[in-house]
Design a protein around this motif. Sequence first.
Motif, mmCIF file in Angstrom:
data_model
loop_
_atom_site.group_PDB
_atom_site.id
_atom_site.type_symbol
_atom_site.label_atom_id
_atom_site.label_comp_id
_atom_site.label_asym_id
_atom_site.label_seq_id
_atom_site.Cartn_x
_atom_site.Cartn_y
_atom_site.Cartn_z
ATOM 1 N N THR A 56 41.812 42.612 36.106
ATOM 2 C CA THR A 56 40.612 42.172 36.834
ATOM 3 C C THR A 56 40.867 40.867 37.584
ATOM 4 O OG1 THR A 56 39.743 41.037 34.886
ATOM 5 C CG2 THR A 56 39.002 43.300 35.242
ATOM 6 N N ILE A 57 40.223 40.761 38.764
ATOM 7 C CA ILE A 57 40.294 39.537 39.565
ATOM 8 C C ILE A 57 38.877 39.157 39.972
ATOM 9 C CG2 ILE A 57 42.610 40.003 40.452
ATOM 10 C CD1 ILE A 57 41.220 40.908 43.108
ATOM 11 N N SER A 58 38.696 37.910 40.349
ATOM 12 C CA SER A 58 37.385 37.450 40.788
ATOM 13 C C SER A 58 37.358 37.435 42.311
ATOM 14 C CB SER A 58 37.146 36.035 40.244
ATOM 15 O OG SER A 58 35.932 35.536 40.726
ATOM 16 N N VAL A 59 36.483 38.246 42.906
ATOM 17 C CA VAL A 59 36.392 38.295 44.370
ATOM 18 C C VAL A 59 34.968 38.680 44.749
ATOM 19 C CG1 VAL A 59 37.087 40.733 44.562
ATOM 20 C CG2 VAL A 59 37.514 39.192 46.472
ATOM 21 N N GLU A 60 34.513 38.204 45.914
ATOM 22 C CA GLU A 60 33.189 38.603 46.409
ATOM 23 C C GLU A 60 33.246 38.710 47.920
ATOM 24 O OE1 GLU A 60 30.521 34.728 46.309
ATOM 25 O OE2 GLU A 60 31.686 34.898 44.470
ATOM 26 N N GLY A 61 32.196 39.305 48.500
ATOM 27 C CA GLY A 61 32.202 39.556 49.944
ATOM 28 C C GLY A 61 31.618 38.404 50.732
ATOM 29 N N PHE A 62 31.963 38.358 52.028
ATOM 30 C CA PHE A 62 31.355 37.391 52.936
ATOM 31 C C PHE A 62 29.947 37.858 53.290
ATOM 32 C CE2 PHE A 62 35.796 36.403 53.586
ATOM 33 C CZ PHE A 62 35.774 35.023 53.711
ATOM 34 N N GLN A 63 28.999 36.946 53.243
ATOM 35 C CA GLN A 63 27.643 37.281 53.678
ATOM 36 C C GLN A 63 27.526 36.937 55.171
ATOM 37 O OE1 GLN A 63 26.047 39.044 51.482
ATOM 38 N NE2 GLN A 63 27.716 38.574 50.072
ATOM 39 N N GLN A 64 26.325 37.175 55.730
ATOM 40 C CA GLN A 64 26.124 36.875 57.155
ATOM 41 C C GLN A 64 26.237 35.370 57.395
ATOM 42 O OE1 GLN A 64 25.763 39.342 59.456
ATOM 43 N NE2 GLN A 64 26.078 40.662 57.691
ATOM 44 N N GLY A 65 26.733 35.017 58.574
ATOM 45 C CA GLY A 65 26.830 33.593 58.924
ATOM 46 C C GLY A 65 28.025 32.943 58.259
ATOM 47 N N LYS A 76 38.105 31.707 47.158
ATOM 48 C CA LYS A 76 38.256 32.738 46.126
ATOM 49 C C LYS A 76 39.161 33.864 46.611
ATOM 50 C CE LYS A 76 34.465 32.806 42.824
ATOM 51 N NZ LYS A 76 33.292 33.523 42.340
ATOM 52 N N LEU A 77 39.013 34.219 47.909
ATOM 53 C CA LEU A 77 39.835 35.292 48.474
ATOM 54 C C LEU A 77 41.316 34.928 48.399
ATOM 55 C CD1 LEU A 77 40.132 37.989 50.049
ATOM 56 C CD2 LEU A 77 39.940 36.666 52.149
ATOM 57 N N ILE A 78 41.634 33.694 48.797
ATOM 58 C CA ILE A 78 43.037 33.245 48.754
ATOM 59 C C ILE A 78 43.548 33.279 47.313
ATOM 60 C CG2 ILE A 78 44.576 31.260 49.118
ATOM 61 C CD1 ILE A 78 42.633 30.527 51.514
ATOM 62 N N GLY A 79 42.703 32.791 46.400
ATOM 63 C CA GLY A 79 43.081 32.812 44.982
ATOM 64 C C GLY A 79 43.310 34.224 44.476
ATOM 65 N N LEU A 82 46.606 35.742 45.670
ATOM 66 C CA LEU A 82 47.727 35.239 44.864
ATOM 67 C C LEU A 82 47.786 35.941 43.502
ATOM 68 C CD1 LEU A 82 47.450 31.431 45.742
ATOM 69 C CD2 LEU A 82 49.121 33.077 46.624
ATOM 70 N N GLN A 83 46.598 36.183 42.931
ATOM 71 C CA GLN A 83 46.538 36.905 41.640
ATOM 72 C C GLN A 83 47.124 38.315 41.772
ATOM 73 O OE1 GLN A 83 42.166 36.086 40.770
ATOM 74 N NE2 GLN A 83 42.903 36.544 38.720
ATOM 75 N N VAL A 84 46.717 39.008 42.859
ATOM 76 C CA VAL A 84 47.188 40.397 43.047
ATOM 77 C C VAL A 84 48.691 40.417 43.318
ATOM 78 C CG1 VAL A 84 46.890 42.564 44.307
ATOM 79 C CG2 VAL A 84 44.915 41.099 43.933
ATOM 80 N N ARG A 85 49.179 39.447 44.107
ATOM 81 C CA ARG A 85 50.628 39.357 44.358
ATOM 82 C C ARG A 85 51.397 39.259 43.031
ATOM 83 N NH1 ARG A 85 53.573 37.566 48.997
ATOM 84 N NH2 ARG A 85 54.868 36.371 47.555
ATOM 85 N N LYS A 86 50.858 38.430 42.136
ATOM 86 C CA LYS A 86 51.514 38.223 40.835
ATOM 87 C C LYS A 86 51.524 39.527 40.032
ATOM 88 C CE LYS A 86 51.284 35.124 36.832
ATOM 89 N NZ LYS A 86 50.472 34.126 36.123
ATOM 90 N N PRO A 106 41.872 41.619 49.216
ATOM 91 C CA PRO A 106 42.991 40.976 48.522
ATOM 92 C C PRO A 106 44.096 41.956 48.144
ATOM 93 C CG PRO A 106 40.982 40.880 47.189
ATOM 94 C CD PRO A 106 40.587 41.330 48.553
ATOM 95 N N ALA A 107 43.723 43.199 47.806
ATOM 96 C CA ALA A 107 44.738 44.191 47.425
ATOM 97 C C ALA A 107 45.646 44.509 48.611
ATOM 98 C CB ALA A 107 44.072 45.466 46.907
ATOM 99 N N ALA A 108 45.033 44.726 49.789
ATOM 100 C CA ALA A 108 45.808 45.080 50.990
ATOM 101 C C ALA A 108 46.670 43.908 51.457
ATOM 102 C CB ALA A 108 44.869 45.537 52.105
ATOM 103 N N ILE A 109 46.084 42.705 51.470
ATOM 104 C CA ILE A 109 46.841 41.526 51.942
ATOM 105 C C ILE A 109 48.041 41.268 51.024
ATOM 106 C CG2 ILE A 109 46.756 39.022 52.322
ATOM 107 C CD1 ILE A 109 43.725 39.392 52.965
ATOM 108 N N ALA A 110 47.789 41.305 49.715
ATOM 109 C CA ALA A 110 48.864 41.027 48.754
ATOM 110 C C ALA A 110 49.984 42.062 48.882
ATOM 111 C CB ALA A 110 48.307 41.023 47.332
#
Length: 358
Positions: A56-65, A76-79, A82-86, A106-110
């Motif tokens: 499990t990782i901690s991630v949430e979506g961008f809201q409007q604005g 959190k996304l950057i963090g 890094l978690q998924v890369r590990k 995060p899964a795709a970027i990592a």
Amino acid sequence: MAHTPVRLLIAASGTGGHLFPAIALAEHLSDYQIEWLGVPNRLETQLVPKQYPLNTISVEGFQQGFGIASVKVLGKLIGSVLQVRKILKQGNFQGVFTTGGYIAGPAAIAARSLGLPVIFHESNALPGKVTRFFGPWCSVVAVGFEVASQYLSRAKTVYTGTPVRSQFLDETTAASLDLSIPEGVPLIVVFGGSQGAVAINKLVRQSANAWFDAGAWVVHLTGDKDPEAESLKHPQYICLPFYSNMAALLQRANLAITRSGAGSLTEMAVCGTAAILIPFPFAAEDHQTYNAKVFTSVGAAIMFKQSDLTAEDLQSKVLELLQNPEELQKMAEAAKAIAVPDSADRLAQLVRDVVEKK
């Protein structure tokens, strides 16, 4: 020398619509070593079978604005990347499969940062923002509806349909229905997807007595957020918050009244269930309307906009269909005709082609 199994990380989180297709795929890759990527306290912690280790990782979506909250989300996304890369490096994974949602980013970027292939599955007719953004980064995007490809012109797409759980494909499942409904009576099933639908519940309760008079039975799955759920009583009416054997229920039903989430629609197509669709009006980018149009365009369903629908309209349309079983049968056959029963096989083969490509 012993053959080393392929190691695949599946990133699927949050709702049944994201989880069920991923679980169906995993069952068709039984020779793979699969681990799961999810979020704490979401549905995957209950649904992911015990044989798949859950990271499990901690991630949430961008809201409007864009404001302070967005900066925190970005952090959190950057963090989480890094978690998924590990996780990917330590586990020696050879690829990532994702069904979208917040966790896909995060899964795709990592994965791409490590040079690993990414297979994305999009079940909606109008792909979500995450799919449209990350699709071109991925090795391939599998689509549940053919029409979705036109919104993903920069990505490589393959039409696979959306996998369903195996019980939906077994035509004898209807025999396992454990509700006391007489044989031969018309059955209407009402459900609002995994979240329930209070607005639909209210319309149905106002309309149902006329359907009972016409001989129909109603199984009404109200969800757990409707304070008036128990207010209608009738011998031909079965009211439950949820029912786990949806495959049996949809196979037995003559008509479903429901939202138009991609998962429910796929299950109804495989079961050949005629439907009245009332898209959730607050779905992101109104994507449920796009889903519904795939079914209305081939005559498998009738769609009503929630804001325009009255109890009188719903009551009379259902009565019209009950009095015209040939029309219901035509709708059921049209639904069955757009089903992709071998979707899990197609998707599994696509994963193999991409991940094992030398």
